[in-house]
Design a protein around this motif. Structure first.
Motif: not given
Length: 197
Positions: A43-44, A47-50, A112, A115, A118, A123, A126
């Motif tokens: 999952r993100p 900052h969208g890092k999984t 994910v 992403l 959005y 966005a 995040h």
């Protein structure tokens, strides 16, 4: 720093306090749904890092003749519905809080694959760590449209405070006890987000 200290203190306390329940749920998942006991999925996060989010499994792994997973409604058992309604499926997420991937409160980590769908404003959800519970969860949860949910997530990002987190946690306890807003109308879980068009 205060938020992180609070997250760790509560997560450790709840894990210790509910350890017998967590063990019992793990055993029941194994009996009712088989292995694996945990559902782990990328999952993100911030900052969208999984990262890999953990939950107790609430669905079977049944597939059709082509090997594609059956719809949620067909794989969600009565036991799974109970886990979701009681939010006990979320207990392993406290480990994600302890290792720093998640917070107790923040926008829920979604798929994910969402992403690139959005808008720039959406966005911003995040810009903070995802949470086990959040402002959208106590204001409609899965009964909200995606646009409403994202608007509430961004509102939280803009207005986050320790006091707001406490309010959300207390409202979460109330919602769990009441077992409200668990599923979207006519759906077993929540319809997929397909973009803003």
């Amino acid at each position: 720093m205060i938020k992180r200290l609070f997250d760790c203190t509560i997560a450790v306390s709840v894990l210790l306090l509910l350890s017998p329940l967590i063990i019992l749920v793990a055993i029941l998942v194994r009996i009712n749904l088989g292995s694996p006991i945990l559902f782990k999925q990328p999952r993100p996060g911030l900052h969208g890092k999984t990262f890999h989010m953990a939950k107790f499994r609430s669905m079977t792994s049944e597939t059709d003749a082509e090997g594609v997973l059956l719809p949620d409604a067909e794989r969600l058992t009565r036991f799974g519905k109970f886990l979701r309604a009681s939010s006990m499926d979320e207990l392993p997420g406290l480990w994600n809080v302890l290792i720093g991937n998640m917070s107790l409160v923040g926008p829920r980590p979604l798929l994910v694959e969402y992403l690139p769908l959005y808008s720039q404003e959406q966005a911003r959800r995040h810009d903070v760590k995802p949470g086990i519970t959040g402002w959208a969860q106590v204001n409609g949860r899965n009964t909200l449209s995606w646009q409403e949910k994202f608007a509430l997530d961004v509102w939280y990002v803009n207005n986050q405070s320790f006091g707001l987190d406490i309010k959300i946690l207390l409202l979460t306890v109330y919602k769990v006890v009441k077992r409200s807003d668990i599923s979207a109308q006519g759906q077993a879980t929540m319809t997929k987000f397909t973009g803003n068009s």
